[in-house]
Design a protein around this motif. Structure first.
Motif, mmCIF file in Angstrom:
data_model
loop_
_atom_site.group_PDB
_atom_site.id
_atom_site.type_symbol
_atom_site.label_atom_id
_atom_site.label_comp_id
_atom_site.label_asym_id
_atom_site.label_seq_id
_atom_site.Cartn_x
_atom_site.Cartn_y
_atom_site.Cartn_z
ATOM 1 N N ASN A 82 23.498 -47.189 8.524
ATOM 2 C CA ASN A 82 22.096 -46.768 8.470
ATOM 3 C C ASN A 82 21.989 -45.391 9.111
ATOM 4 O O ASN A 82 22.491 -45.171 10.209
ATOM 5 N N ARG A 114 27.885 -58.277 5.793
ATOM 6 C CA ARG A 114 26.544 -57.830 5.414
ATOM 7 C C ARG A 114 25.467 -58.310 6.388
ATOM 8 O O ARG A 114 24.308 -58.486 6.019
ATOM 9 N N LYS A 115 25.868 -58.526 7.624
ATOM 10 C CA LYS A 115 24.915 -58.925 8.651
ATOM 11 C C LYS A 115 24.562 -57.722 9.525
ATOM 12 O O LYS A 115 25.454 -56.963 9.923
ATOM 13 N N LEU A 116 23.265 -57.558 9.801
ATOM 14 C CA LEU A 116 22.816 -56.470 10.656
ATOM 15 C C LEU A 116 23.390 -56.649 12.054
ATOM 16 O O LEU A 116 23.283 -57.720 12.650
ATOM 17 N N PHE A 128 25.476 -52.510 9.150
ATOM 18 C CA PHE A 128 25.824 -53.872 8.769
ATOM 19 C C PHE A 128 27.326 -54.059 8.860
ATOM 20 O O PHE A 128 28.102 -53.132 8.575
ATOM 21 N N ASP A 129 27.742 -55.268 9.248
ATOM 22 C CA ASP A 129 29.172 -55.545 9.369
ATOM 23 C C ASP A 129 29.763 -55.925 8.007
ATOM 24 O O ASP A 129 29.076 -55.858 6.971
ATOM 25 N N TYR A 187 17.777 -51.354 12.691
ATOM 26 C CA TYR A 187 18.740 -50.489 12.009
ATOM 27 C C TYR A 187 19.931 -50.190 12.909
ATOM 28 O O TYR A 187 19.915 -50.477 14.094
ATOM 29 N N ASN A 241 28.371 -50.893 6.374
ATOM 30 C CA ASN A 241 27.322 -50.110 5.722
ATOM 31 C C ASN A 241 26.466 -49.424 6.777
ATOM 32 O O ASN A 241 25.819 -50.091 7.583
ATOM 33 N N ILE A 255 31.053 -50.801 11.832
ATOM 34 C CA ILE A 255 30.045 -50.828 10.777
ATOM 35 C C ILE A 255 30.725 -50.745 9.417
ATOM 36 O O ILE A 255 31.645 -49.951 9.213
#
Length: 276
Positions: free
Chosen positions: A152, A136-138, A132-133, A129, A150, A148
């Protein structure tokens, strides 16, 4: 000295909650902690009151879940003029360097950005966690601040300057999406959201599928879908309409009903293991 309020919510995982508090006070004994016990029946509140009487314990009935519980904890904490607010999940184990890294990142951003701690697996082989960039990659720890898209909400620092612009978590959300929404609201207000440069805690991966419950009746699937721990289509519509527009929101609203209406075999045929 900078004042920081730590915000938590918990439900029926006493040992993890107590372990989290133990690690917190071991690293920093001058913390103000606001913890919402959302109706635990396993003796969590009693154990906290006994072992950590300095914690501001807020007892609730069990219908808040993560987002509304954190909102309530923040509401209580905001009555005091803190410099920073720290969201913390009680199932993470923070490292000894946790506060040093968070404060260092805060200094680098002049207390104008949201900082999300990178969480890794206990064996340190996997990033779990943080955020995500834009693709959409962690995001993995790489020794620098990373933007970031998205967010967490496992370990997150919100400076007072940011709080005064964005305020509290949105009460439209019941359990999840409140953290993602907060990060997107920040970016809409030209407030940056970054990861820490290194991992600052370990935890467990949550692989629960909220979109669809398999191997059950269609009635039970829709009950789960509309429950606080499901992907409630009304809440998802609100989130997507707010951030991505009406067409995106209504399309996904119908998709959630479609995928829960079709039988398991067709779901597996069309989507594989994506919604299992």
């Amino acid at each position: 000295m900078n004042q920081i309020a730590v915000l938590l919510t918990c439900f029926n995982r006493k040992e993890k909650t107590l372990n989290c508090l133990h690690h917190l006070f071991k690293l920093k004994n001058d913390l103000d902690i606001y913890l919402v016990d959302d109706g635990s029946t396993d003796g969590t509140s009693e154990a906290i009151a006994k072992d950590f009487p300095q914690v501001n314990l807020i007892k609730e009935s069990g219908d808040l879940f993560w987002n509304k519980g954190m909102n309530l904890a923040w509401e209580h904490a905001s009555q005091i003029d803190y410099d920073y607010y720290l969201w913390l999940n009680d199932d993470v184990v923070i490292y000894q360097n946790c506060f040093d890294e968070l404060y260092s990142c805060i200094d680098l951003t002049e207390s104008k950005a949201i900082i999300s701690g990178i969480i890794e697996s206990a064996d340190k082989n996997e990033t779990l966690y943080g955020g995500f960039d834009a693709n959409r990659k962690l995001i993995k720890a790489n020794g620098k601040l990373n933007s970031i898209r998205n967010l967490n909400g496992n370990v997150v620092v919100i400076p007072k300057k940011v709080y005064k612009v964005l305020g509290n978590l949105d009460l439209h959300y019941h359990h999840d999406l409140g953290d993602v929404d907060y990060g997107l609201r920040a970016q809409r207000n030209n407030i940056k959201v970054y990861t820490t440069r290194i991992a600052i805690a370990s935890g467990d991966k949550n692989d629960i599928c909220r979109v669809r419950k398999n191997k059950t009746t269609i009635i039970n699937r829709f009950k789960k879908l509309y429950s606080p721990l499901g992907a409630n289509p009304k809440i998802i519509f609100y989130f997507r309409n707010k951030h991505f527009g009406f067409i995106n929101a209504i399309t996904y609203f119908f998709f959630l009903h479609f995928i829960n209406f079709i039988p398991d075999w067709l779901n597996n045929l069309v989507f594989g293991n994506r919604y299992v």
